[in-house]
Scaffold this active site. Structure first.
Site, mmCIF file in Angstrom:
data_model
loop_
_atom_site.group_PDB
_atom_site.id
_atom_site.type_symbol
_atom_site.label_atom_id
_atom_site.label_comp_id
_atom_site.label_asym_id
_atom_site.label_seq_id
_atom_site.Cartn_x
_atom_site.Cartn_y
_atom_site.Cartn_z
ATOM 1 N N LYS A 69 -5.933 1.958 5.078
ATOM 2 C CA LYS A 69 -5.194 2.650 6.131
ATOM 3 C C LYS A 69 -6.003 2.508 7.490
ATOM 4 O O LYS A 69 -5.221 2.565 8.597
ATOM 5 C CB LYS A 69 -4.707 4.068 5.715
ATOM 6 C CG LYS A 69 -3.797 3.871 4.571
ATOM 7 C CD LYS A 69 -3.281 5.504 4.184
ATOM 8 C CE LYS A 69 -2.296 5.337 2.899
ATOM 9 N NZ LYS A 69 -1.833 6.683 2.501
ATOM 10 N N ASP A 105 3.287 9.481 5.879
ATOM 11 C CA ASP A 105 2.829 10.450 4.768
ATOM 12 C C ASP A 105 3.043 11.941 4.972
ATOM 13 O O ASP A 105 3.316 12.715 4.068
ATOM 14 C CB ASP A 105 1.113 10.252 4.573
ATOM 15 C CG ASP A 105 0.889 8.947 3.851
ATOM 16 O OD1 ASP A 105 1.746 8.321 2.919
ATOM 17 O OD2 ASP A 105 -0.317 8.647 4.125
#
Ligand code: NDP
Length: 280
Positions: A69, A105
């Protein structure tokens, strides 16, 4: 002449067991959108080349998971404000031959908490375990949602301190050794990756009261150690991050296709399958 399906992928390591290809195929089928979504195994060293190959082959969107990420963030020409705040990117969108990065997220977590778990964090006492990319995304989302109190704690205190500095006055760091005097919380979120190694952060039972919702961002076997420890400590509600997974995928899907799929039926199917596999 038929138009080839749009190309999407999830990158990570390990990736073989990712549910993302199945989730996105189901969303596409629901909305009549033909898409080709693959799982591509890639470690940090390989990722820039793998992403470039994917783009050259017509890739138009990708999800990124552990451990990529931060790398994805660095490869983006531009990032959305919420991804910039979290310092991590889980969604890549191809625009004008460049990658735009976003982070779904936090939004996925909030939607699952509010709509599925009766766990709206507004005005609640929340303890967040961890200070990695998922914890940062969760923390900013919790603050935006009007959390009453946000306490964060992490194995490496320096990482919690730097996260708290980014969060400003809305959060406070609690050292692991003082957790026993922190009282109980309405919501305890495990955003550590300890469960992937079969471990759970060491926590005093006093953090959990009868109404506490214990929530592990991971799902399946990785969620078991924390959820079991929370239940032993007295939490009556303990859930894993399967709902967050489905909701963050729906957010990514909406970024790529301008339409948000319904998630209830797919979640119910995946929940049943996972519960059977886990013997919960
Ligand atoms: P990172 O690698 O960025 O962060 C890992 C965090 O876990 C750090 O705070 C680290 O502490 C802590 N940690 C690791 N091992 C241990 C241990 N043995 N004991 C205590 N703390 C530990 O990971 P991410 O933030 O990307 O992911 C965290 C979790 O969230 C993963 O389980 C992942 O699967 C899950 N996740 C779920 C999503 C979903 O959709 N359901 C989406 C995103 C993530 P330290 O700083 O000391 O190293």
């Amino acid at each position: 002449m038929t138009t080839p399906p749009c190309r999407y992928a999830v990158f990570g390591q390990p990736i073989a067991h990712s549910l993302s290809p199945r989730i996105h195929a189901a969303f596409g089928a629901q909305l009549g959108i033909t898409l080709d979504f693959r799982a591509i195994e890639s470690g940090r060293a390989d990722f820039p080349a793998a992403l470039a190959t994917f783009a050259a082959a017509g890739g138009t969107g990708a999800n990124v998971t552990l451990p990529l990420k931060q790398d994805a963030f660095a490869l983006c020409r531009r990032v959305a404000p919420r991804a910039a705040r979290a310092g991590s990117v889980n969604t890549l969108i191809r625009q004008d031959a460049e990658w735009l990065g976003d982070s779904t997220d936090g939004a996925g977590l909030l939607r699952d908490l509010r709509e599925r778990q009766d766990g709206d964090p507004a005005r609640r006492r929340v303890l967040l375990l961890g200070a990695g990319g998922a914890a940062r995304a969760a923390a900013f989302a919790l603050i935006e949602a009007g959390v009453g109190e946000l306490a964060i704690t992490n194995r490496t205190p320096a990482h919690a301190n730097s996260m708290a500095a980014a969060l400003g006055t809305a959060a406070r760091v609690v050292a692991p050794e003082t957790l026993a005097s922190a009282g109980s919380f309405d919501l305890v979120l495990n955003a550590t990756s300890a469960g992937h190694a079969g471990a759970a952060p060491q926590l005093p039972a006093s953090l959990f009261a009868a109404g506490t919702l214990a929530y592990d961002l991971s799902y399946g076997e990785a969620a078991r150690p924390f959820l079991a420890a929370a239940q032993t400590a007295g939490a009556t509600r303990a859930v894993d991050g399967l709902g967050m997974l489905v909701e963050q995928a729906a957010e990514s899907f909406a970024l790529w296709h301008d339409v948000r799929p319904a998630t209830a039926a797919l979640y119910a199917t995946l929940r049943t399958e996972l519960d059977v596999a886990m013997h919960w």
